[in-house]
Design a protein around this motif. Structure first.
Motif, short mmCIF file in Angstrom:
data_model
loop_
_atom_site.label_atom_id
_atom_site.label_comp_id
_atom_site.label_asym_id
_atom_site.label_seq_id
_atom_site.Cartn_x
_atom_site.Cartn_y
_atom_site.Cartn_z
N ALA A 26 0.83 -1.20 0.00
CA ALA A 26 0.00 0.00 0.00
C ALA A 26 0.87 1.26 0.00
O ALA A 26 0.59 2.22 -0.73
N SER A 27 1.93 1.24 0.79
CA SER A 27 2.84 2.38 0.84
C SER A 27 3.52 2.60 -0.50
O SER A 27 3.59 3.74 -1.00
N ASP A 31 -1.25 4.30 -1.69
CA ASP A 31 -2.64 4.15 -1.25
C ASP A 31 -2.71 4.46 0.25
O ASP A 31 -2.62 3.57 1.09
N MET A 32 -2.89 5.73 0.58
CA MET A 32 -2.83 6.16 1.97
C MET A 32 -3.99 5.61 2.81
O MET A 32 -3.82 5.38 4.01
N ASP A 33 -5.14 5.38 2.21
CA ASP A 33 -6.24 4.77 2.97
C ASP A 33 -5.85 3.36 3.42
O ASP A 33 -6.08 2.97 4.57
N ALA A 34 -5.25 2.60 2.51
CA ALA A 34 -4.82 1.24 2.86
C ALA A 34 -3.65 1.29 3.85
O ALA A 34 -3.58 0.45 4.75
N ASP A 36 -3.16 3.57 6.17
CA ASP A 36 -3.77 3.87 7.48
C ASP A 36 -4.48 2.64 8.05
O ASP A 36 -4.37 2.36 9.24
N LYS A 37 -5.19 1.92 7.20
CA LYS A 37 -5.93 0.74 7.66
C LYS A 37 -4.96 -0.34 8.14
O LYS A 37 -5.15 -0.92 9.22
N ARG A 38 -3.93 -0.64 7.38
CA ARG A 38 -2.98 -1.69 7.76
C ARG A 38 -2.20 -1.28 9.01
O ARG A 38 -1.93 -2.11 9.88
#
Length: 110
Positions: A26-27, A31-34, A36-38
Motif C-alpha cells: 500500500a505504501s 494508497d494512503m487509505d490502505a 492507514d488501515k494496515r
C-alpha cells in the motif's frame, strides 16, 4: 510524529508478516487509505506486546547511524532485534522489531 517500536516474538512473526507485506504494498502504491488501515490493524494486533515510542528525530538519528555502519541496511517495517536493543530496557528474546509511525497524542489535561 513518533515511532512505535514493538518487539514481535518469533512465534508471532508469521501472523504479522502478511499485514506488513500488505502495508508495504500500500505504501509503495501510494494508497494512503490502505496504509492507514494496515497500520491501525498492526497497532491493534500488537497492542499487548512489549513496545516503546521514540521521537522521529531519534529514529532518524538511529537510521543514519545504522546506515553509516551498514550501507546495505534497508529500513523495512520489520528489523532484526539485535539492531534495536538500545531502545528496550530488557534483553530482547528471539524476536523481530516492528516499527510504525504514529501520531502523537495531545494531552487532554486541563
Amino acid at each position: 510524529m513518533k515511532i512505535r517500536l514493538t518487539e514481535i516474538p518469533a512465534d508471532k512473526i508469521v501472523n504479522i508478516q502478511g499485514l506488513v507485506d500488505a502495508l508495504r504494498e500500500a505504501s509503495n502504491a501510494g494508497d494512503m487509505d490502505a496504509v492507514d488501515k494496515r497500520t491501525a490493524e498492526l497497532i491493534s494486533l500488537t497492542s499487548e506486546m512489549n513496545s516503546t515510542e521514540i521521537s522521529e528525530e531519534q529514529w532518524n538519528q538511529w537510521v543514519a547511524t545504522t546506515r553509516a555502519n551498514n550501507p546495505d541496511f534497508q529500513s523495512d517495517y520489520l528489523i532484526a532485534r539485535d539492531m534495536c536493543k538500545q531502545f528496550f530496557l530488557e534483553e530482547l528474546s528471539n524476536s523481530m522489531v516492528l516499527h510504525l509511525p504514529i501520531e502523537e497524542q495531545e494531552d487532554d489535561d486541563v
